[in-house]
Design an enzyme around this catalytic site. Structure first.
Site, PDB file in Angstrom:
ATOM      1  CE1 TYR A 105      -3.845   2.400   1.039  1.00 37.85           C
ATOM      2  CE2 TYR A 105      -1.991   3.591   1.988  1.00 37.85           C
ATOM      3  CZ  TYR A 105      -3.302   3.555   1.552  1.00 37.85           C
ATOM      4  OH  TYR A 105      -4.070   4.688   1.635  1.00 37.85           O
ATOM      5  CD  GLU A 192      -5.996   4.290  -1.125  1.00 38.98           C
ATOM      6  OE1 GLU A 192      -6.145   4.515   0.079  1.00 38.98           O
ATOM      7  OE2 GLU A 192      -6.906   3.797  -1.840  1.00 38.98           O
TER       8      GLU A 192
END
Ligand code: GDP
Ligand code: MN
Length: 391
Positions: A105, A192
């Protein structure tokens, strides 16, 4: 403003980051055609992904791998038209399927408290960051970028090493720096990548591993859209609330809430005060609505339509402090809008300030079904009572 994955990927690819190739299809036939191109190019699989502005598409069945053009078409057929968290899928992204070794991530987010962009990374990708933040907050690495200089090379290297990406150092540093740069350059609150993946590909000397941005999510700062004329083209009107679109076009600040009292006010501060008073009187505001300074009658009419569009509204409270906005202009707008309204709910009006006397006369002489109030307290109490009666 949230961007669809394919738009987010366009911005990231433009910044030179390793985004795998992709195409967008709105019919199963188009998806098949694109998939066939990737298979001809040697792809072992093709991934079909729903393009909707919500997370967790994978879990909802909106991400599927296909081994042939036939299968790609079948998956697209199943995903197009599917509803994910209440949103109908109108387009799918088609891309060569990645052979994933590891999922991580990585995101650049605006940290409002620190007034800086923060790079957030975790070696455990794929899962939603909110879940991870709750279950294992220590697993998230956070590094703040400099507001002018961006993320410094040593900071990018630190992130790369802490995520265990030493083998991919150069690309990892580029990706870390790039996400922050995109956030700053595009005025984004969030950039993101989940998952950032280590993928395996066939090279001339056997399999090689490399880093790729497999998913992308960008949220742009609405207040900065004026600095990026091109961003307007990235807006997905299909997924916006029609009331939001109308409010934006009419130049009104409008936020829908859960209550029954529609509020039409000029000035953000007065609008908030009015909502507080409604609550204190035992009512619940149905919206925040600032019609702005110098509100002309057409704006008032728009505001009325927006308020009445909400079926929960049982009474309308108009609170105008005439300064730049002229009371008579607003009163005229109210009478006009009242005559054209599609649904009848009680309306209480309090107008003070510039031309309040003329406003009072216009309202009285119009014969429109409007209750006028002398004071704000009286207006609020009356609106709350009338809404209660209607309920
Ligand atoms: P999200 O669920 O909306 O975040 O959509 P993602 O694009 O992140 O996809 C969800 C999951 O599907 C990823 O975490 C991967 O595990 C898997 N996935 C996505 N793309 C590929 C791909 O190209 N190949 C493989 N094998 N899995 C993929
Ligand atoms: Mn994802």
């Amino acid at each position: 403003m949230k961007l669809q994955e394919f738009h987010a990927k366009t911005l990231l690819a433009r910044a030179g980051l390793p985004v795998p190739p992709y195409a967008v299809a709105s019919t199963p036939a188009e998806a098949r055609e694109q998939a066939a191109i990737y298979f001809d190019d040697g792809a072992a699989a093709v991934v079909i992904k729903a393009q909707v502005l919500v997370g967790g598409r994978g879990k909802a069945g909106g991400v599927k791998l296909a081994r042939s053009a036939d299968e790609a078409e079948a998956h697209a057929e199943a995903i197009l038209g599917m509803r994910i968290k209440g949103i109908t899928v109108r387009r799918v992204l088609v891309a060569p399927g990645a052979d994933i070794v590891r999922e991580l991530y990585l995101a650049a987010v605006l940290d409002r408290t620190a007034q800086r962009i923060m790079l957030m990374g975790s070696a455990e990708g794929g899962v939603e960051i909110e879940t991870l933040a709750e279950e294992d907050p220590d697993a998230i690495v956070k590094i703040h970028a400099h507001p002018q200089l961006g993320l410094q090379p040593f900071q990018a290297r630190e992130m790369a090493f802490r995520l265990g990406l030493g083998e991919h150092l150069r690309t990892a540093v580029d990706v870390c720096t790039g996400l922050v740069k995109v956030a700053l350059d595009e005025d984004a609150d969030l950039v993101e990548v989940n998952p950032l993946a280590v993928v395996r590909e066939d090279g001339p000397d056997g399999p090689v591993e490399k880093l790729q941005l497999l998913d992308a999510k960008i949220t742009l700062d609405d207040s900065a859209l004026g600095r990026h004329p091109g961003h307007e083209d990235l807006r997905d009107l299909d997924e916006e609330d029609p009331a939001d679109i109308e409010a934006r076009e009419a130049g009104l600040s409008f936020i829908r809430l859960d209550g029954t009292i529609g509020c039409m006010v000029n000035g953000a501060g007065l609008a908030m005060t009015t909502m507080d008073l409604v609550k204190r009187a035992g009512g619940e505001p149905a919206n925040f609505l600032d019609i702005g300074g110098g509100a002309r009658s057409d704006k008032v009419a728009h505001a009325m339509r927006l308020i009445l569009g909400d079926q929960h509204v049982k009474a309308i409270l108009v609170n105008i402090f005439g300064g730049i906005a002229r009371g008579d202009e607003v009163a005229r707008g109210l009478v006009e809008a009242r005559a054209k309204q599609t649904r009848s709910v009680p309306m209480v009006v309090r107008i003070v300030g510039t031309n309040a006397d003329i406003a009072a006369r216009i309202l009285a002489e119009s014969g429109a079904d409007i209750v006028t109030a002398e004071s704000l307290d009286e207006a609020v109490e009356t609106a709350v009572r009338l809404a209660g009666n209607a309920a």
